[in-house]
Design a protein around this motif. Structure first.
Motif: not given
Length: 323
Positions: A38-43, A35-36, A27-28
């Motif tokens: 990328q830092a959160l995508v990597a996390e 939202e674009g 979900m994250l």
């Protein structure tokens, strides 16, 4: 019964936690992509990778169904021939297994140790306490070979050293092991140590020899001779119980028959630090090009490969006998 119930409850809770955390990470990741960020995508991707590794470990743990796999473990490490080189290698192995145990939340207690003459140790006995400690560690039993540029050689020559590892389960009072007192030779001696307040000045250390089998155990962890004797007797019972497990599993006729010379041709794993970097398990062919990581306790992949191979061999043998 209580221990088995605890083990099953722990496994169930772990699986549910993985499922819950995986859903949260997915979900994250979806939210971060929308939202674009990328830092959160990597996390989120890093979290999923960790969960995948945890799931793989839990899958292997499901194979730990042996009679004593859930038990705590005793581990003995003995330096092979070669003096200081081998004794230093034995101490490196002790550090490696201690770090592995601590990484997994296990407790490590030193029960007996014989120090090396110049560096390292001649032998050590550890008790590793935690769920499935024996199940994970049992495949580490055997001879371990180290190849490196000697730190003790002024000419910096390459040196090969050997040390043996032996693992057996801690047994509880529900398992009856009959030992005839007349079969025992009990010796007392002064506990060894590097000095300071923890060195025992009296002969409180205990060594017990079971004469019929030749099994020898020792304990010097406590200042009380009585408590050291009780611990040594528990270790002796564990060694004899392991011998019975070996017979039941048809792994060997007795515990001692699986112990081989600490030298060429008998190793289960090679750790090469020079002229190249490689750790290779000779039973499964599992390899790592990062010896530093392995020697720092990152052994799970080697243990998992050995455990899977052992379980597979046992199932194949059972199928052949059934056929």
């Amino acid at each position: 019964m209580l221990r088995e119930r605890t083990r099953l409850a722990t496994q169930t809770d772990a699986v549910r936690a993985i499922e819950r955390d995986t859903e949260d990470a997915v979900m994250l990741a979806e939210l971060a992509e929308a939202e674009g960020d990328q830092a959160l995508v990597a996390e989120a991707e890093a979290a999923l990778k960790r969960l995948a590794e945890d799931a793989k470990r839990r899958e292997i743990e499901s194979l730990l169904s042996g009679e004593a796999d859930a038990n705590d473990a005793y581990m003995e490490i003995n330096a092979g021939a070669g003096g200081t080189e081998a004794q230093d290698w034995a101490e490196m192995l002790m550090r490696m297994y201690t770090r592995w145990a601590e990484q997994h939340g296990y407790k490590v207690a030193m029960l007996d140790q014989s120090e090396g003459e110049q560096a390292g140790i001649k032998s050590v006995t550890l008790q590793i306490t935690g769920m499935n400690a024996y199940g994970w560690l049992k495949t580490e039993a055997g001879v371990h070979r180290l190849v490196r540029i000697s730190p003790f050689d002024a000419n910096a020559r390459r040196q090969t050293s050997f040390a043996s590892v032996w693992v057996y389960p801690v047994v509880d009072d529900t398992i009856e092991i009959e030992i005839d007192p007349s079969d025992l030779k009990v010796d007392t001696y002064r506990a060894s140590g590097a000095g300071g307040q923890h060195v025992n000045k009296t002969e409180s250390a205990i060594r017990i020899t079971h004469i019929p089998s030749g099994i020898i155990v020792a304990c010097q962890t406590d200042r009380s001779q009585h408590r050291n004797r009780a611990t040594a007797m528990a270790m002796l019972k564990a060694r004899m119980y392991e011998a019975e497990l070996q017979r039941r599993e048809a792994a060997s006729a007795a515990t001692e028959s699986t112990k081989r010379d600490i030298g060429w041709g008998h190793q289960i794993r090679s750790y090469v630090l020079a002229p190249y970097q490689l750790v290779k398990d000779l039973r499964t062919n599992w390899e790592s090009g990062n010896p530093d990581s392995v020697l720092n306790g990152n052994l799970d992949e080697f243990m998992a490969a050995s455990l899977a191979a052992r379980v597979g061999a046992t199932r194949s043998e059972a199928s052949a006998q059934a056929g």
